[in-house]
Design an enzyme around this catalytic site. Structure first.
Site, PDB file in Angstrom:
ATOM      1  N   ASP A 128      -1.984  -6.144   2.686  1.00 40.11           N
ATOM      2  CA  ASP A 128      -2.501  -5.285   3.758  1.00 40.11           C
ATOM      3  C   ASP A 128      -1.991  -5.980   5.004  1.00 40.11           C
ATOM      4  O   ASP A 128      -2.478  -7.053   5.362  1.00 40.11           O
ATOM      5  CB  ASP A 128      -4.030  -5.244   3.744  1.00 40.11           C
ATOM      6  CG  ASP A 128      -4.538  -4.297   4.819  1.00 40.11           C
ATOM      7  OD1 ASP A 128      -4.079  -4.402   5.969  1.00 40.11           O
ATOM      8  OD2 ASP A 128      -5.392  -3.446   4.512  1.00 40.11           O
ATOM      9  N   HIS A 129      -0.985  -5.401   5.646  1.00 48.12           N
ATOM     10  CA  HIS A 129      -0.313  -6.193   6.686  1.00 48.12           C
ATOM     11  C   HIS A 129      -1.235  -6.524   7.862  1.00 48.12           C
ATOM     12  O   HIS A 129      -0.976  -7.438   8.622  1.00 48.12           O
ATOM     13  CB  HIS A 129       1.007  -5.544   7.134  1.00 48.12           C
ATOM     14  CG  HIS A 129       0.856  -4.420   8.098  1.00 48.12           C
ATOM     15  ND1 HIS A 129       0.587  -3.143   7.715  1.00 48.12           N
ATOM     16  CD2 HIS A 129       0.961  -4.377   9.448  1.00 48.12           C
ATOM     17  CE1 HIS A 129       0.526  -2.363   8.768  1.00 48.12           C
ATOM     18  NE2 HIS A 129       0.748  -3.083   9.842  1.00 48.12           N
ATOM     19  N   GLU A 135      -2.768   5.025  18.002  1.00 45.99           N
ATOM     20  CA  GLU A 135      -1.304   5.009  18.075  1.00 45.99           C
ATOM     21  C   GLU A 135      -0.825   6.164  18.948  1.00 45.99           C
ATOM     22  O   GLU A 135      -1.487   7.204  19.009  1.00 45.99           O
ATOM     23  CB  GLU A 135      -0.705   5.156  16.677  1.00 45.99           C
ATOM     24  CG  GLU A 135      -1.075   4.018  15.744  1.00 45.99           C
ATOM     25  CD  GLU A 135      -0.431   4.167  14.376  1.00 45.99           C
ATOM     26  OE1 GLU A 135       0.645   3.601  14.166  1.00 45.99           O
ATOM     27  OE2 GLU A 135      -1.012   4.882  13.543  1.00 45.99           O
ATOM     28  N   LYS A 172      -1.847 -10.214  10.713  1.00 43.16           N
ATOM     29  CA  LYS A 172      -1.747 -10.225  12.182  1.00 43.16           C
ATOM     30  C   LYS A 172      -2.471 -11.448  12.731  1.00 43.16           C
ATOM     31  O   LYS A 172      -3.559 -11.798  12.261  1.00 43.16           O
ATOM     32  CB  LYS A 172      -2.361  -8.947  12.768  1.00 43.16           C
ATOM     33  CG  LYS A 172      -1.506  -7.707  12.514  1.00 43.16           C
ATOM     34  CD  LYS A 172      -2.078  -6.497  13.199  1.00 43.16           C
ATOM     35  CE  LYS A 172      -1.364  -5.248  12.765  1.00 43.16           C
ATOM     36  NZ  LYS A 172      -0.246  -4.865  13.616  1.00 43.16           N
ATOM     37  N   ASP A 176      -4.852   6.417   4.858  1.00 44.24           N
ATOM     38  CA  ASP A 176      -3.746   5.636   5.411  1.00 44.24           C
ATOM     39  C   ASP A 176      -4.237   4.413   6.198  1.00 44.24           C
ATOM     40  O   ASP A 176      -3.601   3.369   6.164  1.00 44.24           O
ATOM     41  CB  ASP A 176      -2.909   6.545   6.330  1.00 44.24           C
ATOM     42  CG  ASP A 176      -1.654   5.869   6.842  1.00 44.24           C
ATOM     43  OD1 ASP A 176      -0.922   5.301   6.010  1.00 44.24           O
ATOM     44  OD2 ASP A 176      -1.414   5.893   8.070  1.00 44.24           O
ATOM     45  N   HIS A 215      -6.719  -0.944   6.237  1.00 46.25           N
ATOM     46  CA  HIS A 215      -6.651  -1.795   7.433  1.00 46.25           C
ATOM     47  C   HIS A 215      -8.006  -1.915   8.152  1.00 46.25           C
ATOM     48  O   HIS A 215      -8.458  -3.006   8.478  1.00 46.25           O
ATOM     49  CB  HIS A 215      -5.631  -1.246   8.430  1.00 46.25           C
ATOM     50  CG  HIS A 215      -4.259  -1.072   7.865  1.00 46.25           C
ATOM     51  ND1 HIS A 215      -3.731  -1.897   6.914  1.00 46.25           N
ATOM     52  CD2 HIS A 215      -3.289  -0.151   8.128  1.00 46.25           C
ATOM     53  CE1 HIS A 215      -2.499  -1.507   6.607  1.00 46.25           C
ATOM     54  NE2 HIS A 215      -2.211  -0.436   7.329  1.00 46.25           N
ATOM     55  N   LYS A 227       0.838  -1.178   0.000  1.00 49.36           N
ATOM     56  CA  LYS A 227       0.000   0.000   0.000  1.00 49.36           C
ATOM     57  C   LYS A 227       0.881   1.239   0.000  1.00 49.36           C
ATOM     58  O   LYS A 227       2.039   1.118   0.375  1.00 49.36           O
ATOM     59  CB  LYS A 227      -0.957  -0.011   1.186  1.00 49.36           C
ATOM     60  CG  LYS A 227      -0.298   0.330   2.538  1.00 49.36           C
ATOM     61  CD  LYS A 227      -1.324   0.418   3.615  1.00 49.36           C
ATOM     62  CE  LYS A 227      -1.676   1.840   3.953  1.00 49.36           C
ATOM     63  NZ  LYS A 227      -0.871   2.446   5.014  1.00 49.36           N
ATOM     64  N   LYS A 253      -3.289   9.268  15.442  1.00 53.57           N
ATOM     65  CA  LYS A 253      -1.906   9.336  15.926  1.00 53.57           C
ATOM     66  C   LYS A 253      -1.882  10.177  17.198  1.00 53.57           C
ATOM     67  O   LYS A 253      -2.771  11.000  17.425  1.00 53.57           O
ATOM     68  CB  LYS A 253      -1.019  10.014  14.892  1.00 53.57           C
ATOM     69  CG  LYS A 253      -1.116   9.421  13.493  1.00 53.57           C
ATOM     70  CD  LYS A 253      -0.079   8.360  13.265  1.00 53.57           C
ATOM     71  CE  LYS A 253      -0.118   7.832  11.860  1.00 53.57           C
ATOM     72  NZ  LYS A 253       0.421   6.491  11.751  1.00 53.57           N
TER      73      LYS A 253
HETATM   74  C1  BG6 Z   1       0.664   1.584   8.219  1.00 56.93           C
HETATM   75  C2  BG6 Z   1       0.351   3.049   8.214  1.00 56.93           C
HETATM   76  O1  BG6 Z   1       0.073   0.955   7.116  1.00 56.93           O
HETATM   77  O2  BG6 Z   1       0.178   1.008   9.416  1.00 56.93           O
HETATM   78  C3  BG6 Z   1       0.971   3.732   9.415  1.00 56.93           C
HETATM   79  O3  BG6 Z   1       0.865   3.654   7.014  1.00 56.93           O
HETATM   80  C4  BG6 Z   1       0.544   3.040  10.690  1.00 56.93           C
HETATM   81  O4  BG6 Z   1       0.623   5.114   9.463  1.00 56.93           O
HETATM   82  C5  BG6 Z   1       0.777   1.530  10.591  1.00 56.93           C
HETATM   83  O5  BG6 Z   1       1.327   3.575  11.745  1.00 56.93           O
HETATM   84  C6  BG6 Z   1       0.167   0.823  11.781  1.00 56.93           C
HETATM   85  O6  BG6 Z   1       0.556  -0.533  11.755  1.00 56.93           O
HETATM   86  P1  BG6 Z   1       0.709  -1.382  13.092  1.00 56.93           P
HETATM   87  O7  BG6 Z   1       0.991  -2.763  12.616  1.00 56.93           O
HETATM   88  O8  BG6 Z   1       1.834  -0.763  13.854  1.00 56.93           O
HETATM   89  O9  BG6 Z   1      -0.604  -1.244  13.799  1.00 56.93           O
END
Ligand code: BG6
Length: 490
Positions: free
Chosen positions: A177-178, A216, A182, A235, A240, A148, A337
């Site tokens: 999409d990481h 976050e 998870k 983002d 996500h 992404k 954030k």
């Molecule tokens: C990313 C975003 O895809 O995911 C970031 O671009 C965000 O802004 C991050 O901080 C959050 O990922 P995780 O795995 O730390 O929750």
């Protein structure tokens, strides 16, 4: 409990952007962890590719530094690191120039899986795809992995899909999409579809509302350039959070296989209602001057170039799904954030019993199933019980708590990072946890009018203090419906 590690097939994995931040922080350390776990066969090779000129040894040094920095000391085994590094090599290439491509082709072996990780900006996807074909580096079974942001609106996502489709079949394209990698996100599917307990309750008749939170504590920091053009909606929400929502809301797929799962997710995205502007709250974090013993905190506007930026670092939305299962059940989404705690969770808040036999004065609390993605991954189901003691029938709420680290012993503490799992899935050729092109486009089709709406109105995000739980107006979003956000706890 002993986890089963099944080695994947031999592979050649080329990482474009192999000297970049994602490669350094996630991809390469993740591959090392899979190597330690015994999942990488002896014939696996990793080839870094980027524009800088360097030889294999310099790249191995780069990777060994990344391991040092991002892998806990307890897993630094000199001999193992050496063995892992021996599988690495490096080729200097430029997607927009000719050098290096023949060399790369020469490194490709027959009879092994070829995978190409595009850890580069989307503007290079097309050029890379073209080079891989032009030089005959990719074969009909090769896979490409793209990161992404996959577009910044429907038109650009469509254009990207079209470009990739000119060179690769959809079955060869792995859009990451990481969040889908998870552990707890996959557990969500296990909880829903491997137990008969929850599914009968999983609908508008029993669920009052759903809250999805990804909070976050960090600001946009050094990523201001990218982030300011994106904002929390693009983002986090479009990808996500949308994926989390899909996994909660989708119908049971007929099988746990790629298209069956992705078809069901797509139906959810297509059923999302448009969001009126009064159901959206955007925020931007303020700064804080230094005070006794406490460092100054930069504001969002200090972190980005444009001093008048209206990009949101926080967003909360009330989302409806127009189908039989979810009619009238709001899904409240919030992400931001510089908030009070780093916490990601999905909470299913069930309806109150139709009639209380215990009298008015009892403080009633709804049953909540909370699925925590981070920090301590696990699930909690809150239930009402009688308060112990002779004081009569007083009720109290207790959690049925399952923290995976406790429930699964050692296996629960050594959960693979999302990237590790997803890369291994690419090698296995399993697309279940990757987004299909039509899914991404549908997500943008829902997102675009929301963003256009606030752009046309010229809305400014509301300020919120660093370390708070977001702008005041976000509280109102639930208060006016007689509900409240769950507390942000790290
Ligand atoms: C990313 C975003 O895809 O995911 C970031 O671009 C965000 O802004 C991050 O901080 C959050 O990922 P995780 O795995 O730390 O929750």
């Amino acid at each position: 409990m002993v986890s089963r590690v099944i080695p994947v097939d031999p592979f050649d994995l080329v990482i474009f952007g192999g000297t970049g931040d994602l490669a350094r922080r996630k991809i390469l350390p993740g591959l090392y962890r899979r190597f330690l776990a015994g999942q990488m066969p002896d014939e696996a090779r990793i080839i870094g590719a980027a524009r800088s000129e360097m030889d294999d040894d310099a790249y191995r040094k780069f990777v060994s530094d990344a391991i040092e920095e991002f892998i806990p000391k307890s897993k630094h085994d000199k001999a193992q690191i050496k063995e892992f590094l021996a599988r690495l090599s490096y080729v200097a290439t430029d997607a927009q120039a000719e050098g290096g491509w023949e060399t790369l082709k020469g490194l490709m072996r027959d009879g092994v899986v070829r995978a190409f990780y595009f850890s580069v900006g989307p503007s290079l996807f097309g050029a890379l795809a073209e080079k891989l074909n032009e030089y005959g580096i990719a074969d009909a079974d090769s896979r490409i992995v793209v990161e992404k942001p996959f577009g910044r609106d429907l038109a650009s996502a469509r254009a990207l899909n079209k470009t990739l489709a000119e060179h690769f079949d959809e079955t060869q394209i792995y859009r990451i999409d990481h969040y889908l990698g998870k552990e707890t996100v996959q557990n969500l599917m296990a909880v829903r579809f491997a137990n008969s307990l929850f599914e009968p309750l999983w609908n508008a008749q029993h669920v009052d509302h759903v809250q999805i939170t990804v909070a976050e504590t960090v600001g946009v920091g050094g990523r201001g350039g990218y982030y300011d053009k994106s904002g929390a909606m693009r983002d986090m929400v479009q990808n996500h959070m949308m994926q989390l929502l899909c996994l909660i809301a989708m119908e049971p797929p007929y099988k746990f296989e790629p298209d069956a799962v992705r078809d069901e997710k797509l139906k959810v995205i297509r059923a999302l209602s448009p969001v009126p502007h009064e159901d959206i709250v955007r925020g931007q974090y303020r700064g804080r001057p230094a005070a006794q013993g406490v460092k100054a905190e930069p504001s969002y506007l200090d972190d980005v170039e444009d001093p008048h930026s209206r990009t949101e670092s926080y967003i909360a939305l009330k989302v409806g799904i127009a189908n039989w299962r979810w009619q009238g059940v709001p899904f409240y989404l919030r992400t931001g954030k510089k908030l009070r705690a780093r916490t990601s969770e999905i909470a299913i808040i069930f309806k109150e019993p139709p009639h209380s036999i215990f009298g008015e004065e009892d403080e009633w609390r709804e049953n909540v199933l909370a699925i925590r993605l981070q920090p301590d991954e696990g699930m909690t189901l809150s239930v009402m019980i009688k308060e112990p003691g002779p004081g009569g029938m007083r009720l109290t709420e207790v959690p049925l708590d399952m923290t995976f680290a406790d429930a699964l012993g050692e296996d629960g503490t050594d959960i693979p990072d999302a990237y590790e799992r997803l890369i291994m899935d690419v090698i296995r050729g399993n697309q279940t946890l990757f987004m299909r092109g039509d899914e991404v486009e549908a997500a943008w089709a829902w997102t675009d009018p929301i963003i256009e709406g606030w752009e046309e109105r010229g809305d400014r995000p509301r300020g919120y203090d660093p370390g708070s739980s977001g702008p005041e107006d976000a509280l109102m979003l639930l208060h006016r419906d007689g509900r409240r956000w769950r507390e942000l706890r790290g």
